[in-house]
Design a protein around this motif. Structure first.
Motif, PDB file in Angstrom:
ATOM      1  N   GLU A  59       0.834  -1.204   0.000  1.00 27.43           N
ATOM      2  CA  GLU A  59       0.000   0.000   0.000  1.00 27.43           C
ATOM      3  C   GLU A  59       0.869   1.255   0.000  1.00 27.43           C
ATOM      4  O   GLU A  59       0.513   2.264  -0.629  1.00 27.43           O
ATOM      5  CB  GLU A  59      -0.934  -0.002   1.217  1.00 27.43           C
ATOM      6  CG  GLU A  59      -2.072  -1.012   1.137  1.00 27.43           C
ATOM      7  CD  GLU A  59      -1.605  -2.453   1.182  1.00 27.43           C
ATOM      8  OE1 GLU A  59      -0.579  -2.731   1.858  1.00 27.43           O
ATOM      9  OE2 GLU A  59      -2.258  -3.312   0.540  1.00 27.43           O
ATOM     10  N   ARG A  87       0.754   4.050  -2.946  1.00 27.10           N
ATOM     11  CA  ARG A  87       0.447   5.436  -2.582  1.00 27.10           C
ATOM     12  C   ARG A  87       1.322   6.405  -3.376  1.00 27.10           C
ATOM     13  O   ARG A  87       0.898   7.524  -3.675  1.00 27.10           O
ATOM     14  CB  ARG A  87       0.643   5.624  -1.079  1.00 27.10           C
ATOM     15  CG  ARG A  87       0.010   6.909  -0.524  1.00 27.10           C
ATOM     16  CD  ARG A  87       0.077   6.940   0.998  1.00 27.10           C
ATOM     17  NE  ARG A  87      -0.650   5.820   1.580  1.00 27.10           N
ATOM     18  CZ  ARG A  87      -0.085   4.854   2.305  1.00 27.10           C
ATOM     19  NH1 ARG A  87       1.212   4.878   2.556  1.00 27.10           N
ATOM     20  NH2 ARG A  87      -0.819   3.871   2.793  1.00 27.10           N
ATOM     21  N   GLU A 113      -0.529   7.319  -6.539  1.00 31.70           N
ATOM     22  CA  GLU A 113      -1.607   8.287  -6.304  1.00 31.70           C
ATOM     23  C   GLU A 113      -1.032   9.680  -6.061  1.00 31.70           C
ATOM     24  O   GLU A 113      -1.585  10.686  -6.543  1.00 31.70           O
ATOM     25  CB  GLU A 113      -2.449   7.843  -5.103  1.00 31.70           C
ATOM     26  CG  GLU A 113      -3.163   6.507  -5.297  1.00 31.70           C
ATOM     27  CD  GLU A 113      -4.093   6.525  -6.501  1.00 31.70           C
ATOM     28  OE1 GLU A 113      -4.682   7.593  -6.803  1.00 31.70           O
ATOM     29  OE2 GLU A 113      -4.244   5.469  -7.157  1.00 31.70           O
ATOM     30  N   GLU A 114       0.076   9.748  -5.329  1.00 33.48           N
ATOM     31  CA  GLU A 114       0.703  11.047  -5.086  1.00 33.48           C
ATOM     32  C   GLU A 114       1.235  11.648  -6.385  1.00 33.48           C
ATOM     33  O   GLU A 114       1.133  12.866  -6.604  1.00 33.48           O
ATOM     34  CB  GLU A 114       1.830  10.890  -4.062  1.00 33.48           C
ATOM     35  CG  GLU A 114       1.329  10.594  -2.654  1.00 33.48           C
ATOM     36  CD  GLU A 114       2.455  10.359  -1.666  1.00 33.48           C
ATOM     37  OE1 GLU A 114       3.638  10.470  -2.067  1.00 33.48           O
ATOM     38  OE2 GLU A 114       2.165  10.058  -0.488  1.00 33.48           O
TER      39      GLU A 114
END
Length: 382
Positions: A87, A91, A94-95
């Motif tokens: 995860e 992430r 997504e960032e």
């Protein structure tokens, strides 16, 4: 061949070394560079989650100012930086989407593969995840950047044919370097039918100011051309390329690169001969003849990073840049779980197995003095 059908210009804009002002990225100068680049018909931009401030800067300088279908944007996932879970790694993606505002990435790369970093991506099953993102349209093309041996590259591409391209460090100084083996890595990628993005064509800027004998060869051949132009054209002349990235840091560098790359059609036989002469001059400079075979590492009781130390000291010998050499030593030694040369106990076991018959103990002492090394606690293996 992936991108090869998309008519991308030979020159790509590497966003790792953007101009600075008051300790931050100079957005206004970056905008000027982006405008010049786009006006020349060049469209490929390369950033990474790990390049501090770069993704946000390219959002302001490019994404918010040009139609999304007018450029290609690449970024990278560095799951080996501080990620304890899958995860954590996801992430980063997504960032990157948030920081760039791009909506999707034309290229998404697993960043800096090479053992032990490769194992991190394998453990988090990032390969299948990337394929899923392609199916969702969030990634158009998927590949990885690589810094390791031709043998490991061959193993990765055999295990992961889903990767469409490879980003490799290629320049005329490293082309036949027995430690870096750029030519062999390139040949492995092509053997697997992969397109190639070239990074570090100017070797982190060092070939922009090469050793004096090399600079003399280049200037005598074409006084009006910069040393950097020879390095970039050498890389761009190879077959099967997506683009050649140049990490430009100011408007002047952008203008120089565009002056000879916007309509680049390949090198002439005469120009190739000049590069060969330059490489021959490099080869005359006395360096530690280490080939990074790592036989010494198999017998060293202290886990000394012998090959990494010699790579760094050779860099200093060739280019005279102590800061870059010290950075290289820190990454090649501590960054790979090895112990600094300061901890050598001079047992001599390394010398008994060295195929090049290097006086390793003496050379390590010289390296400690040359690179001004202090003890460094080795990274824990695994």
């Amino acid at each position: 061949m992936g991108y090869l059908g998309e008519n991308i210009k030979n020159l790509g804009f590497g966003l790792m070394r953007l101009p600075q002002k008051d300790g931050a990225i100079d957005i206004e100068q970056t905008k000027q560079m982006v405008d010049l680049f786009m006006e020349a018909g060049c469209t490929y931009f390369d950033t990474a989650w790990a390049y501090k401030g770069s993704e946000d800067a390219i959002r302001q300088a490019l994404v918010e100012r040009y139609p999304r279908d007018s450029f290609q944007l690449a970024t990278k996932n560095a799951a080996w930086i501080g990620c304890k879970t899958r995860e954590d790694a996801l992430r980063q993606f997504e960032e990157s989407l948030q920081q760039t505002g791009a909506g999707y990435f034309d290229s998404y790369l697993l960043h800096y593969l090479g053992s032990p970093r490769t194992q991190v991506f394998d453990g988090f099953d990032m390969w299948n995840w990337a394929v899923e993102q392609k199916e969702k349209g969030l990634i158009r093309h998927f590949g990885f950047s690589f810094h390791s041996t031709p043998e490991e590259l061959d193993a990765i591409l055999t295990a992961h044919p889903e990767a469409e391209f490879v980003q490799l460090q290629i320049n005329y100084a490293d082309w036949e370097n027995p430690s870096i083996k750029s030519k062999e890595c390139y040949e492995v990628a092509r053997k697997h039918g992969k397109s190639v993005v070239i990074m570090e064509p100017v070797k982190g800027g060092m070939l922009a100011e090469p050793p004096a004998p090399v600079a003399k060869v280049l200037k005598e051949a074409a006084p009006e051309l910069s040393a950097a132009s020879w390095a970039i054209k050498f890389a761009a002349d190879l077959d099967g390329l997506i683009t050649v990235l140049s990490g430009m840091s100011n408007v002047e560098q952008m203008k120089d690169n565009l002056s000879y790359m916007k309509d680049f059609k390949g090198m002439t036989a005469e120009e190739k001969a000049v590069i060969n002469n330059a490489r021959e001059e490099l080869a005359k400079i006395p360096i530690v003849p280490c080939t990074s075979c790592h036989y010494c590492a198999k017998v060293c009781p202290k886990n000394i990073g012998v090959a990494g130390t010699f790579t760094a000291v050779n860099m200093y010998t060739l280019y005279g840049n102590l800061q870059q050499a010290k950075f290289q030593e820190g990454w090649q030694v501590g960054g790979h779980g090895k112990v600094r040369a300061t901890e050598c106990v001079e047992c001599g076991q390394c010398e008994s197995v060295c195929p090049q018959h290097i006086a390793i103990r003496d050379e390590l002492k010289k390296a400690v003095a040359t690179l001004e090394l202090e003890p460094l606690e080795a990274a824990k293996e695994g």
